[in-house]
Design an enzyme around this catalytic site. Sequence first.
Site, short mmCIF file in Angstrom:
data_model
loop_
_atom_site.label_atom_id
_atom_site.label_comp_id
_atom_site.label_asym_id
_atom_site.label_seq_id
_atom_site.Cartn_x
_atom_site.Cartn_y
_atom_site.Cartn_z
N TRP A 42 0.83 -1.20 0.00
CA TRP A 42 0.00 0.00 0.00
C TRP A 42 0.87 1.25 0.00
O TRP A 42 0.53 2.24 -0.63
CB TRP A 42 -0.98 -0.01 1.18
CG TRP A 42 -1.91 -1.18 1.10
CD1 TRP A 42 -1.98 -2.24 1.95
CD2 TRP A 42 -2.90 -1.43 0.07
NE1 TRP A 42 -2.95 -3.13 1.52
CE2 TRP A 42 -3.53 -2.66 0.38
CE3 TRP A 42 -3.31 -0.74 -1.08
CZ2 TRP A 42 -4.53 -3.22 -0.42
CZ3 TRP A 42 -4.31 -1.29 -1.87
CH2 TRP A 42 -4.91 -2.51 -1.54
N ASP A 57 -1.82 6.60 6.26
CA ASP A 57 -2.87 5.71 5.79
C ASP A 57 -3.14 4.75 6.95
O ASP A 57 -2.30 3.91 7.28
CB ASP A 57 -2.37 4.94 4.55
CG ASP A 57 -3.35 3.84 4.12
OD1 ASP A 57 -4.42 3.71 4.72
OD2 ASP A 57 -3.00 3.12 3.16
N LYS A 100 -12.72 -1.87 7.36
CA LYS A 100 -12.11 -2.85 8.26
C LYS A 100 -12.67 -2.69 9.67
O LYS A 100 -13.26 -3.59 10.22
CB LYS A 100 -10.58 -2.73 8.27
CG LYS A 100 -9.90 -3.30 7.02
CD LYS A 100 -9.55 -2.26 6.06
CE LYS A 100 -8.45 -2.53 5.07
NZ LYS A 100 -8.65 -3.56 4.09
C1 LIG Z 1 -3.51 -0.18 4.38
C2 LIG Z 1 -4.42 -0.07 3.20
N1 LIG Z 1 -4.37 1.03 2.43
C3 LIG Z 1 -5.16 1.16 1.36
C4 LIG Z 1 -6.04 0.18 0.97
C5 LIG Z 1 -6.90 0.39 -0.23
O1 LIG Z 1 -8.16 0.70 0.21
P1 LIG Z 1 -9.42 0.90 -0.75
O2 LIG Z 1 -9.76 -0.45 -1.27
O3 LIG Z 1 -10.43 1.46 0.19
O4 LIG Z 1 -9.03 1.84 -1.82
C6 LIG Z 1 -6.14 -0.97 1.75
C7 LIG Z 1 -7.10 -2.03 1.39
O5 LIG Z 1 -7.12 -3.11 1.93
C8 LIG Z 1 -5.30 -1.11 2.88
O6 LIG Z 1 -5.37 -2.20 3.66
#
Ligand SMILES: Cc1ncc(COP(=O)(O)O)c(C=O)c1O
Length: 365
Positions: free
Chosen positions: A106, A176, A200
């Site tokens: 991520w 994030d 989550k």
């Molecule tokens: C730490 C983290 N950042 C970003 C994301 C991406 O999130 P989204 O699917 O809401 O764009 C996730 C998805 O699991 C994640 O776990």
Amino acid sequence: MNQLVHRAYNFNAGPSALPLPVLEKAQQELIDFRGTGMSVMELSHRSAAYEDVHNQAIRLLKELMAIPEDYEVVFIQGGASLQFSMVPMNFLKPGQNAGYIMTGSWSEKALSEAKLFGNPYQAASTKESQYRRIPSLDELQYNPDDAYVHLTSNNTIYGTQWQKFPDTREVPLVADMSSDIFSRPFDVSKFSLIYAGAQKNLGPSGVTVVMIRKDLLEKAETKVPTMLKYSTYVKNNSLYNTPPTFGIYMLGEVLNWAKGIGGIDEIARRNEEKAQLIYNAIDQSSGFYLGHAEKDSRSFMNITFRLKDEELEKKFLAEAKKEGFIGVNGHRSVGGCRASTYNAVPYEACKAFSEFMVQFQRTNG
Ligand SMILES: Cc1ncc(COP(=O)(O)O)c(C=O)c1O
């Protein structure tokens, strides 16, 4: 809990388990929401009934996370993935630098979006260790004139989590927190901007929570499309256009539930206890189960491990599925096993899974 209801042992990484009392309340209110004769989904987002829901969700977030007065809380769509772009689009001007701390996939995605706007660079990376650990604070290298430093507080795929956040002082810290938001108390005031997809720990997918300190907001780039400017959401209380009303209602109800069981401290206590059950099964297995994360970087949200060979791992996953444990396969990019033990995953599910692990080792070790 209503014993007649069948509820899976849900270890999905997101969307993930929601508290049963919240689902039951939503079910009860679905047809006639608080005497309106319609569901929340059918209410106008300009109605007083919906505005109450909306404002209550924001109030509860501020209260339960102890968000200081000088922060704005907004709801945005597009997931955390849109935040990978919105953060640099608003705060990284051409020619400016920003430090990205690389702790997993991520962070890599966040960095690659930032490259479209300015000069992001890696302020630290643990990629060489297959992202098994969080860098120590003295490994971080960033500059006092950076636009910001970005980190991922919990690495959903690799199963690592920051235990102590850096104090970047005059450099705005952006995080994030998608996979560990509202899982433990922390000092919000160390961050200039926090974003998290709700799916989550906070509710269903479709809502992203963003907390921004007002002084950062003042530095924002102005030549940004209306819907991609944080200021649009702030000025209009996240009601510039139609927000994801049902998701925000659910988020408010999840927070109400959390408040009722004792708030963030109790949530954190339960999370630690649940995760420990599974980590104990790993640690006491004499190498039958191999944890991915180094011990001092372990996540209390996503517990990642492997078995000593792939055949055995396949058998483990197949048997786990047969026993009703859902979502325990690792992310498709890394394989292995992963149990996501978010806020709404009950203690009983973690206990049952840890016992299954011990039993599986007994018969296959
Ligand atoms: C730490 C983290 N950042 C970003 C994301 C991406 O999130 P989204 O699917 O809401 O764009 C996730 C998805 O699991 C994640 O776990």
